[in-house]
Write a protein that holds these residues in place. Sequence first.
Motif: not given
Lengths: 213, 177
Positions: A125-135
């Motif tokens: 979830l952390g990778t998905a959430v923060f990755g989405t924010i970065i993108l």
Amino acid sequence: MLLLWAARQLSTADFGRYNYALAIGFILVQLADFGLQLLLSREVARLGSAARPQVLATFHLKLWLSLPVLLLLALAAIGQGVNGLVLFLLGLTLLLQTFVELVAYIFRGQQRLAVEAQLLIWVRLGTAVFGTIILWQNGQLLELALVSLAVMVSGLAFALWHLRRAGWISHIGQLWPNALPRTAVSHHLLQQAWPLGLSIFFPSLTPAWRLCC
Amino acid sequence: MWRGAEAVAHYSAAWRLVEPTQLLPASLLAAVFPAFSLALSQDGTRARQLGWQTSLLLALAGGTVTLLFWLSAPWLVPWLYGADFAASVPVLRLLGLTVLPVYLNYSLTHYLVARGQQRLLTGLTAVTLSLHALFCWILIPRLGVVGPALSVLLVESVLLLGCLWALRQPILWETAV
């Protein structure tokens, strides 16, 4: 989800580099697993808290096995500029993930699947959430790799906290090897693990890949 | 390699539908494997019972998924991917047939590890890998995109028979670490 979003937000070339780095990392980190996860899960199930020496020995072995993986990642990254750095960071992220998974397998052995679920949810979830924010903020591949690594480091810290809380270790320093793995427990673990490691290292189309998932 | 990117796309389209169904046996075995390992060291009868129950449950689930893929493939593939992917229909049906042995093999391969027979498993894996390469070599030029799906079905069936044979062997208990 993150992959789908990355395909839309990154350029085609960057998305290709992202997948390439993940693929290289995925193959290399199998060397650091070597079938130890499933084996340790079995030993924890059979021996309960008496499997503490096996837990420590597995961590020590995994750290030693991580050395050639880091070396290979560095060799693959050298001379490729930012792309090489991305490859190294994503490879390192996947390597750290194997340590989080190892802790998860210990709790699986204890049939405490709720802890395993917490660890995996934290990381994914952390990778998905923060990755989405970065993108979302038009971040580039390097930022995505850095965020993935940061999430994995936090996931590993969370996993080690659980390990200490459950009484498997008294302090984190115990996990660090202070000598080559020459103990009887390490030797026996390796002897048991190598056939499994080979089975997992075979290409994913062979049926035994399911043991690592 | 032999049939080009379109064939890869047709195969991958079907595989992407079958792959997520493997979450079910993986989740079940995550819970059963430790319990089976523990039972094996304490109560052989209980371990056998747990093994049979788990494999039976997986056979039922696998059979259902297989049937669903077989019946739904002709409309599911065009609905999801469009008419260009009609070639994926027979692939999905064949890959759907692999679900039953795959589900069973999930349980059987885990039992082998729990019994300390990981060397036998490595041997079986080497045999299936070689057979898969051979079958693909023979079948892809003759059957096209259906070839690798048929190969997976054959290889999973061979692994199933191999696991059943291996599980009939006595446990050597080389597992104490």
